[in-house]
Structure formats: C-alpha cells, structure tokens
Enzyme design. Structure first.
Site, PDB file in Angstrom:
ATOM      1  N   SER A   1      19.964  -8.883 -72.191  1.00 29.78           N
ATOM      2  CA  SER A   1      20.589 -10.167 -71.846  1.00 29.78           C
ATOM      3  C   SER A   1      21.378 -10.838 -72.958  1.00 29.78           C
ATOM      4  O   SER A   1      21.958 -11.896 -72.741  1.00 29.78           O
ATOM      5  CB  SER A   1      19.525 -11.135 -71.314  1.00 29.78           C
ATOM      6  OG  SER A   1      19.106 -10.733 -70.036  1.00 29.78           O
TER       7      SER A   1
ATOM      8  N   LYS B   1      21.139 -21.518 -75.371  1.00 28.08           N
ATOM      9  CA  LYS B   1      20.768 -21.048 -74.039  1.00 28.08           C
ATOM     10  C   LYS B   1      19.638 -21.919 -73.518  1.00 28.08           C
ATOM     11  O   LYS B   1      18.703 -22.259 -74.259  1.00 28.08           O
ATOM     12  CB  LYS B   1      20.332 -19.580 -74.115  1.00 28.08           C
ATOM     13  CG  LYS B   1      19.976 -18.965 -72.764  1.00 28.08           C
ATOM     14  CD  LYS B   1      19.605 -17.495 -72.915  1.00 28.08           C
ATOM     15  CE  LYS B   1      19.245 -16.870 -71.585  1.00 28.08           C
ATOM     16  NZ  LYS B   1      18.906 -15.427 -71.710  1.00 28.08           N
TER      17      LYS B   1
ATOM     18  N   SER C   1      21.321 -12.217 -68.811  1.00 26.18           N
ATOM     19  CA  SER C   1      21.133 -13.573 -68.307  1.00 26.18           C
ATOM     20  C   SER C   1      21.773 -14.647 -69.189  1.00 26.18           C
ATOM     21  O   SER C   1      21.830 -15.810 -68.803  1.00 26.18           O
ATOM     22  CB  SER C   1      19.633 -13.852 -68.191  1.00 26.18           C
ATOM     23  OG  SER C   1      19.007 -13.790 -69.478  1.00 26.18           O
TER      24      SER C   1
END
Length: 496
Positions: free
Chosen positions: A174, A75, A150
């Site tokens: 998330s 990420k 996210s």
C-alpha cells in the site's frame, strides 16, 4: 516553489525566500483548488498555520533541523491530535484522537508542518482507493484512473504537488503500488523499523509505515525522522539510530567511478516477476530502467522466488485473520459509529458494525473469522504461516547471489476507476509482486521509471527495489543513483 524537493524547500526557508507560514498557505491553496481529486479528507488551516508559525519561530532563533518548516500530509490511518482520524471508514468518521501516533509526533518534533489527512481505502483494505467511505481518489496523471491503494490519497497528493511529502502505510503493497501508479517515490521499511503506535491496525504482523515523496533523497530524510525504537510498540525493533542519507551520491564500492557509480552492484531479477500476467508496456518500461542500471555499472543476475504465486492466497488468509481480530474492538461502545436504533446490546453490536463497515472490510472480516474458526485453523491459517516462512527463506536464498532484487511494482499501470470493483480477485492479483515482500518483512520501494504505452501513455510505471533486512540505506542509494541519471521522478501531471 511547490515543485521543489524537501531539501530545496528547507534551503528556501533558510535563505528567507519564504516563511513556513507562506509555504503552508501555498500548499493549502493548492489543496483547495484540487478538491476534485479527493486526495484529502480533513484540512484545518488554523492548526496548520499554528504549526507553521512555531516553525518560523524556531528558524528565527537559528534552531531547527533539515525538515523544520517543511509541510507534510498524513495518511488518515495515523491518529493525529486535533484532526479527525477516520481510517477511511464511516465507523470512525467523527473520531478525534487524544494523542498523536509516534510517526506523527516524530515528524512534528523534526519541525514538519501538518497540512491535513489524506484519503485511503477503508482500514487500509484495498488497492485502488475506491473503498473509502469518503469517496474515491482520482489519479492526477489521468483522472479516469485510480491512484492505487490503500495510500492513494497520499500518492495523489504528492503527485499533484499538493504536498511535498506524505506518510503512508504498507501491509501488502500500500505504499509501493500507489507510488507506482502515481509516479512518486515510496519506501516500506523493514518490519519493525517504524513504530506502529497510533497507526490504526489492519494486520499487525504486516503493517508498516513509511514515507512517500518526490525522490529517494527526500524519502531518506523523512525516514531519518520516522524510524527508531518505540517502547510503546511491542513489534518495534531496538537498533542504533541510522542516517539513511549517508550513502546518497556515493559509489557502490571503492572501485566505482563517477561514470559507473554502481559498478559491483548485483541486481537480482526473479524469473517469477517477468512471466505471464505482466503487461507488455510495463515490461518494456522496466527493461529500459534495468538497462539504465547496467549503464551505471550494475550487473543483472537471474534469481528465483518460487513461491511468489502462493503469496496471494497466503496473504489473504493471514491478513483477514488478523483484521477480524483487530476490528473486533469497533463495536459502537467505547468509540466508533453506534446505530441510532437498536434493541438489546447484541443488536446494537450487529447494527453498528453493519452500518459502520464497508463491503470490502466486511468481506475480509468474514474470511478472517472463517479461517480462524474451529476445524479450519490448521487447514488454512497454520498452513499459510508455514508457507510464509518458506517465502522468507526463498528471499534469503536469492540474496546469496545479489545485493538487491528488482522488478515491477505492479503487473499493470493504473486501471480505470470502477474497472475492478465487482471482481475482488482481480484487485487482489494486482499485488502479486508486493505481497511476498511484506510477508517476509523485507524493505521494498517503488521509484518512477516511465509510463505505459498507447491508451496508457499518461499512466506511470514504478520499478520495485527490494533489499535484505535493514538495508534501506543501500536501497535508497541505488534508487538515488537512478534518479540522478534520469528525470522520471521530476515529471508532473499536466497543469501541475
């Protein structure tokens, strides 16, 4: 090959069915072919193949561990030397870190090969991965739907088998919510289990990194490499190293048998997780998963988490307050976007931040600044912290009568792209089942357990499993038992 688990990929490397370089090339080709999903924001084949060659050299010497040569995506909130580290923001669109985040460094030390950086909501603020400065991510199961956020780039990458695993972060859900929306497995460890050093901060008392992969067993392998004390992170917890795979495939108690391996397990079902607001198709899918757990020998126990509905206002006071402080460092001076034209220094600050931050980030900075301001601190921030403590106490009361807590990861399946962009409150409500877990600092995970109904028949549903502090190994055991009895985690989108 691309559908194999981490263990299967490592076995293929050991058996010389493929090399680490060939494996990396396979995934790089898949990433390139799936650019329309927008799951990745930065790929560098030269850097990836250099790491793969080093892994092959380790394997040739007979060295390496259980993850050597296996690819992973990160990420883009974890700073990564050699790759851009943007946090999904224009503010950092060209930033290159001089060091690796601890999570990245530990996975590289374990021999894993970095495929690239995945898309995300800007500074991890969002539940749909539509807030990225680099465009929205599409859900591989239904490209008209969001992948969750996210960590939506990571969930989409694993679901589409563009990577066998990915890192994510979880501040209010998330990892768990995008794992649910994309039909993958993801775990948020106990707060402090995984180092935050090199993780671009959103809300420091909530942020926690964790793995996303096809299965609980894969997540356990990854957590073995990721977790551990880090003196560079003041919130890192000093605990003995732990093997998170040690309970996998084992009976819950000595009295359990092969047919009922979870006999003795008590599963708490919060009344508040099954009330108004839970979609009928999600409820039906979760109920079916719970029946499977009963077939495995578990007992369902009613529990109560009475402050669940307060978790949303509490979170959206505390998290923006911390964000307004953390993001004050992005001013266009030391690093980050700087406006091309400005008058004095103050004007440069204003224009750089106005241009560099997206609307959701600006909204949360404004909210956070307000609740910390003179005259409002006691009424909002201090009160929210008091309720946060009560939320944590509610969980401890519930755990007196159960071993794990289960329920939906989200009240609905993934919604259509653009459906909630004009109504941030509706977006915030989607995290009602995950926020309280984060506020309490507890570990939580999502495992695929089926799909929606009707028009949502292609959109996955995730079962949330919540454990007490430092109980990740047992949670993974519970998830693994379900995945040995079902194949939801093995299903892939059409064309994959």
């Amino acid at each position: 090959m691309h559908a194999k688990s981490l263990t299967e990929l490592r076995a293929a490397l050991a058996a010389k069915e493929c090399s680490a370089v060939e494996l990396a090339q396979l995934y790089l080709k898949r990433i390139d072919a799936a650019r329309d999903l927008n799951a990745f924001v930065h790929v560098d084949a030269d850097l990836t193949l250099a790491q793969a060659k080093a892994a092959d050299a380790e394997l040739a010497r007979g060295a390496g561990g259980p993850l050597t040569g296996v690819p992973i995506a990160h990420k883009d909130v974890f700073v990564t030397r050699g790759w851009r580290s943007t946090a999904g923001s224009k503010m950092l669109e060209n930033y290159q870190s001089p060091f690796d985040a601890t999570v990245v460094a530990r996975l590289q030390a374990a021999g894993m090969v970095t495929l690239g950086k995945t898309n995300m909501d800007e500074f991890a603020m969002g539940s749909s991965n539509e807030n990225s400065a680099f465009g929205a991510v599409k859900n591989p199961w239904d490209t008209h739907a969001v992948p969750g956020g996210s960590s939506g780039g990571s969930s989409a990458a694993v679901a589409a088998r563009l990577a066998p695993a990915a890192t994510g972060t979880d501040t209010g859900g998330s990892i768990r919510q995008p794992a649910s929306f994309a039909g993958v497995t993801g775990i948020k460890p106990t707060y402090g289990r995984v180092s935050r050093y090199g993780m671009i901060a959103f809300a420091s008392s909530l942020d926690q990194g964790g793995p996303m992969a096809q299965s609980a067993s894969d997540c356990a392998l990854l957590l073995n490499a990721m977790a551990g004390f880090d003196e560079r992170d003041s919130t890192s917890l000093e605990r003995d190293d732990e093997d998170f795979t040690r309970h996998l495939g084992q009976p819950w108690t000595a009295g359990s048998d092969a047919a009922r391996p979870l006999a003795g397990l008590r599963i708490g079902l919060p009344n508040e997780y099954f009330g108004a607001g839970l979609a009928d198709d999600v409820r039906a899918t979760i109920d079916a998963a719970l029946k499977q757990y009963e077939a495995l020998g578990a007992t369902l126990v009613p529990v109560s988490l009475p402050k669940t509905e307060l978790s949303i206002p509490v979170y959206y006071v505390i998290a923006p307050a911390e964000a307004s402080s953390n993001l004050s460092r992005f001013d266009g001076v030391r690093f980050g976007h700087r406006a091309a034209q400005y008058g004095d220094l103050l004007d440069m600050y204003k224009k750089s931040r106005a241009e560099g931050f997206g609307p959701e980030v600006k909204r949360r900075i404004l909210v956070g600044t307000y609740v910390l301001s003179h005259g409002y601190y006691d009424a909002y921030y201090l009160q929210a912290q008091k309720i946060r403590r009560i939320i944590a106490q509610d969980f401890q009361e519930a755990f007196k009568s159960c071993d794990v807590i289960m329920g939906p990861a989200s009240p609905t399946v993934a919604w259509d792209l653009g459906a909630k962009g004009d109504d941030p409150v509706q977006m915030y409500l989607a995290d009602i089942y995950t926020l309280s877990v984060s506020l309490a600092g507890l570990p939580g995970m999502s495992v695929p357990c089926g799909f929606g109904a009707g028009a949502n028949a292609k959109r996955p549903v995730g079962l949330q499993i919540i454990g007490n502090y430092f109980n990740e190994a047992r949670m993974l055991q519970v998830a693994d038992a379900f995945q040995r009895a079902t194949d939801w985690h093995k299903q892939v989108p059409a064309g994959v």
